[in-house]
Design an enzyme around this catalytic site. Structure first.
Site, PDB file in Angstrom:
ATOM      1  N   GLY A   1     -13.906  16.837   1.556  1.00  0.00           N
ATOM      2  CA  GLY A   1     -14.524  17.159   2.836  1.00  0.00           C
ATOM      3  C   GLY A   1     -15.564  16.122   3.215  1.00  0.00           C
TER       4      GLY A   1
ATOM      5  N   HIS B   1     -13.883  -2.517   0.895  1.00  0.00           N
ATOM      6  CA  HIS B   1     -14.126  -2.041  -0.475  1.00  0.00           C
ATOM      7  C   HIS B   1     -12.833  -1.532  -1.110  1.00  0.00           C
ATOM      8  CE1 HIS B   1     -16.582   0.045  -3.654  1.00  0.00           C
ATOM      9  NE2 HIS B   1     -15.466   0.767  -3.706  1.00  0.00           N
ATOM     10  N   GLU B   2     -12.148  -0.629  -0.418  1.00  0.00           N
ATOM     11  CA  GLU B   2     -10.948  -0.027  -1.008  1.00  0.00           C
ATOM     12  C   GLU B   2      -9.856  -1.067  -1.242  1.00  0.00           C
ATOM     13  OE1 GLU B   2     -11.148   2.842  -2.249  1.00  0.00           O
ATOM     14  OE2 GLU B   2     -13.061   3.290  -1.293  1.00  0.00           O
TER      15      GLU B   2
ATOM     16  N   HIS C   1     -10.298   6.564  -1.678  1.00  0.00           N
ATOM     17  CA  HIS C   1      -9.954   6.034  -2.994  1.00  0.00           C
ATOM     18  C   HIS C   1      -8.725   5.146  -2.853  1.00  0.00           C
ATOM     19  CE1 HIS C   1      -7.755  10.128  -3.329  1.00  0.00           C
ATOM     20  NE2 HIS C   1      -6.812   9.234  -3.110  1.00  0.00           N
TER      21      HIS C   1
ATOM     22  N   HIS D   1     -10.162  -2.771  -4.420  1.00  0.00           N
ATOM     23  CA  HIS D   1      -9.513  -2.049  -5.523  1.00  0.00           C
ATOM     24  C   HIS D   1      -8.002  -2.264  -5.489  1.00  0.00           C
ATOM     25  CE1 HIS D   1     -13.068  -0.072  -6.979  1.00  0.00           C
ATOM     26  NE2 HIS D   1     -13.281   0.600  -5.852  1.00  0.00           N
TER      27      HIS D   1
ATOM     28  N   ASP E   1     -10.457   9.665   3.538  1.00  0.00           N
ATOM     29  CA  ASP E   1     -10.701  11.084   3.796  1.00  0.00           C
ATOM     30  C   ASP E   1     -10.850  11.317   5.298  1.00  0.00           C
ATOM     31  OD1 ASP E   1     -11.390  13.736   3.809  1.00  0.00           O
ATOM     32  OD2 ASP E   1     -13.038  13.546   2.367  1.00  0.00           O
ATOM     33  N   GLU E   2      -9.906  12.048   5.888  1.00  0.00           N
ATOM     34  CA  GLU E   2      -9.942  12.296   7.329  1.00  0.00           C
ATOM     35  C   GLU E   2     -11.084  13.214   7.725  1.00  0.00           C
ATOM     36  OE1 GLU E   2      -9.784  11.462  10.516  1.00  0.00           O
ATOM     37  OE2 GLU E   2      -7.769  10.813   9.981  1.00  0.00           O
TER      38      GLU E   2
ATOM     39  N   THR F   1     -17.030  11.804  -1.645  1.00  0.00           N
ATOM     40  CA  THR F   1     -16.138  10.655  -1.755  1.00  0.00           C
ATOM     41  C   THR F   1     -15.499  10.379  -0.398  1.00  0.00           C
ATOM     42  OG1 THR F   1     -14.352  12.110  -2.508  1.00  0.00           O
ATOM     43  CG2 THR F   1     -15.660  11.016  -4.191  1.00  0.00           C
TER      44      THR F   1
END
Length: 465
Positions: free
Chosen positions: A172, A214-215, A179, A218, A194-195, A176
């Site tokens: 939510g 950032h993502e 990812h 990864h 995350d919507e 976070t």
């Protein structure tokens, strides 16, 4: 980002996840440490509470040291503050069996696909943001990225709520933010957002560009950094996207995986852009709006900026659009359609929502130009008249956008119908109901309602020179 909450999955997957937040701070801290620092207190028998307490204290110290806090091993205010800061869902310390020590793509050319779009932003803005986020990494490596619209991509980008099928539910709003998975087949390399967050391109809400950079770090194999200046630092902080630059730590980390950029052999000694855009003799090949920005084309690169912003950015044409040639000679945008047209010699390209359209380039003669016209000097779209003006040597043509036809009785002489303007024209920009006609190191502000030149400026005045 691959890490596992379920032990049996640790061998096969590497991703970040999040569960429901516990009810009190102590339980939340234990959850946080298990989620991000490989704390496994729940696996210690209840009879060994002393061992459990010692392990918890050690993990608190490890977390405090990572974030540069005072190392107390106690759940103090500064530690809780970090724990409650919005962050990436990838763990900061990963189980040794969860992720290989160095994970990287074994190829230079990678594809990406935006599987769905957040309703928080325009699709064109999302496309542009991810294009720029990938470019951040391609600018400092030999990697090249291409967007595809169907099929399986190396990197799939997804916006989702809560449980979205990868065992790593979102939590939510806040907590976070996203990812990603480290390089590999299938879900590996993918990035999930995350919507529940409010995604934006500004300082309000959560800035999508910063989280995307950032993502994608990864997705390319980077772990978290404990350097607060690094984009790979776990917690979110706002930086202005127009002035954002990778830290030396980020560049060193990504180049340790892929090496430094490879010079493009197709560019025959193109030279470097001027050290300053304020060079007094600087001229432009083409100038146009692109969304809320202005692009200034020169040779194999272009500058872009937001009107009123002090920041200026420079990008090579090939890194923005690998299929578009250098040396663009004319450009215009039909803003209501998000269509950008680029011209070179007898060909033109259509860029739709910042993505090159298939079946291009096409011949300029398909627009109605006679065979004697070999190139366009400048072009501009007038949204009030819904006309495109094409300037060729001493003449100009007028094209009706609605009818998709060249107007009759053209060409006409520039000097006759644009009083005060003398050929040759390098570029024309429409901005706030005025034409800005670029000729060498100067530009003329022209009022089409008054039919006269209203101001003479340096070509680089847009940059605060």
């Amino acid at each position: 980002m691959k890490f596992l909450l379920v032990l049996v999955l640790l061998v096969s997957l590497q991703v970040s996840a999040c569960g429901a937040a516990p009810m009190n701070e102590s339980e939340f801290a234990e959850w946080y440490l298990s989620r991000f620092f490989d704390y496994q207190g729940d696996r210690i028998p209840m009879t060994k509470t002393k061992t459990n307490r010692n392990l918890l204290e050690e993990k608190l110290q490890e977390m405090q040291q990572f974030f540069g806090l005072e190392v107390t091993g106690q759940l103090d205010t500064s530690t809780l503050k970090i724990m409650h800061t919005s962050r990436c869902g990838v763990p900061d310390v990963q189980h040794l069996r969860a992720v290989p020590q160095r994970s990287r793509w074994m190829k230079r050319y990678l594809t990406y696909r935006i599987y769905n779009y957040t309703p928080d932003m325009k699709r064109a803005d999302v496309d542009y943001i991810f294009q720029k986020a990938f470019q951040v990494w391609s600018d400092v490596t030999p990697l090249r990225f291409r967007k595809i619209h169907k099929g399986e991509a190396d990197i799939t980008i997804l916006f989702a709520f809560g449980d979205h099928g990868d065992f790593y539910d979102f939590d939510g709003k806040g907590g976070t933010l996203a990812h990603a998975f480290y390089p590999g087949p299938g879900i590996q390399g993918d990035a999930h957002f995350d919507e529940a967050e409010t995604w934006t391109k500004s300082f309000q809400g959560t800035n999508l560009f910063l989280v995307a950079v950032h993502e994608l770090g990864h997705s390319l194999g980077l772990r978290h950094s404990n350097n607060p200046k690094s984009i790979m630092y776990p917690t979110y902080r706002y930086l202005h996207p127009n002035t954002f630059r990778l830290s030396a730590d980020d560049i060193h980390s990504i180049q340790s995986l892929y090496g430094a950029p490879v010079k493009n052999p197709s560019l025959t000694n193109p030279g470097s852009p001027p050290s300053t855009v304020c060079h007094q003799s600087l001229s432009f090949d083409a100038v146009t709006t692109v969304g809320d920005k202005i692009f200034f084309f020169k040779d194999w690169f272009f500058w872009w900026r937001l009107p009123g912003s002090p920041a200026t950015n420079i990008t090579s044409i090939s890194s923005m659009w690998p299929t578009i040639p250098s040396g663009i000679q004319a450009a215009y945008e039909i803003g209501g359609r998000n269509q950008l047209f680029l011209f070179k010699d007898e060909k033109y390209w259509l860029i739709n929502n910042l993505v090159p359209e298939p079946h291009y380039p096409r011949s300029i003669h398909s627009l109605g130009f006679p065979a004697s016209v070999k190139k366009i000097d400048a072009a501009v779209f007038d949204p009030l008249r819904q006309k495109v003006y094409f300037f060729v040597d001493k003449q100009y043509w007028r094209y009706d956008v609605r009818q998709e036809l060249m107007d009759a009785a053209y060409p006409k002489l520039i000097s006759t119908h644009f009083p005060g303007i003398r050929p040759k024209i390098d570029a024309v920009l429409y901005f706030k109901r005025h034409y800005y006609i670029f000729q060498g190191a100067y530009q003329l502000e022209y009022d089409p309602l008054l039919d006269r030149v209203t101001k003479t400026l340096s070509s680089t005045s847009w940059f605060g020179c």
